[in-house]
Design an enzyme around this catalytic site. Structure first.
Site, short mmCIF file in Angstrom:
data_model
loop_
_atom_site.label_atom_id
_atom_site.label_comp_id
_atom_site.label_asym_id
_atom_site.label_seq_id
_atom_site.Cartn_x
_atom_site.Cartn_y
_atom_site.Cartn_z
N SER A 138 0.84 -1.20 0.00
CA SER A 138 0.00 0.00 0.00
C SER A 138 0.87 1.25 0.00
CB SER A 138 -0.89 -0.01 1.25
OG SER A 138 -1.52 1.24 1.44
N TYR A 151 -3.07 -1.21 10.42
CA TYR A 151 -3.01 -1.67 9.03
C TYR A 151 -1.73 -1.11 8.39
CZ TYR A 151 -4.03 -1.81 4.00
OH TYR A 151 -3.96 -2.00 2.64
#
Length: 246
Positions: A138, A151
């Site tokens: 990400s 996360y």
């Protein structure tokens, strides 16, 4: 690396990025196996894509062992592994945030699962003339998004592991290790965090295959490359901008 007439395994492929990567791989003439935790969902996706579907919860070592056993027996020519399965909790750290439990869940799926599955499949991948491991991370690998704190931790950890794996395997194997770093993507998982403003997951799939074919070991998709440059230019300002209004 040429990605055609290969055999590929994609995790977390019941929908979203994994589904679109599997779809594109299939269209490119590859044999595709998809895996996902939800048996009904992954079976339906497999039927739609006309590929082999296997129910597998990457947080369970027994499930990973069963998946590896099946792959080794039925698809010994496996040469592409795409670690895409992921989970995210939208919250902010602080008193009573229950960050430990949220982080534990996220690390089991986003980090420990890919690490274990990759290690277990290395004997199969090493047998191929050329092979690839593709980890989906990400844009939060460089700095956290404060509403996705743990996360962000998991993706930073997987980024670090990916770099170490790439350098290690390059010494004595034909396995190439790629990392895909998308910014916001419009998927089921992001619907509570403004996902409708993100790119379609097919954009990530297309960028992934293009990057692999052109040996771009770090594949930036969407706004990630600009965000990365901003971070290394001025980390404090970049983090403030990235989290503006949160």
């Amino acid at each position: 690396m040429n990605v055609s007439r290969k055999t590929a395994l994609v995790t977390g492929a019941g929908s979203g990025i994994g589904y679109e990567i599997a779809k594109l791989l299939k269209e490119q003439g590859n044999t595709v196996i998809i895996a996902g935790r939800n048996a009904e969902k992954i079976t339906k996706a497999g039927e739609t894509l006309d590929v082999t579907a296997i129910a597998c919860d990457v947080t369970k070592e027994a499930d990973i062992e069963a998946l590896v056993t099946k792959i080794s027996a039925e698809f010994p020519e496996l040469s592409v592994l795409v670690n895409n399965a992921g989970v995210a909790n939208l919250y902010k750290v602080g008193e009573n945030a229950n960050a430990y439990q949220k982080a534990k869940q996220e690390f089991e799926v986003n980090y420990f699962g890919p690490v274990l599955l990759t290690e277990k499949l290395l004997p199969v991948l090493k047998k191929q003339a050329e092979a690839a491991i593709v980890n989906i991370t990400s844009n939060v690998t460089f700095h956290p998004l404060v509403v996705l704190p743990t996360y962000s931790d998991t993706k930073a950890a997987l980024h670090s592991h990916t770099v170490a794996l790439r350098h290690t395997l390059a010494k004595d194997t034909n396995i190439k290790v790629y990392e895909v770093m998308p910014s916001l993507v419009n998927t089921e998982a992001t619907k509570d965090m403004g996902g409708e403003n993100g790119m379609h997951p097919s954009v990530v799939a297309q960028a992934t295959l293009y990057g692999i074919q052109n040996d771009q070991f770090e594949i930036y998709v969407g706004d990630t490359e600009a965000q990365r440059k901003a971070y290394f230019s001025d980390p404090i300002a970049a983090i403030q901008s990235f989290n503006n209004g949160l």
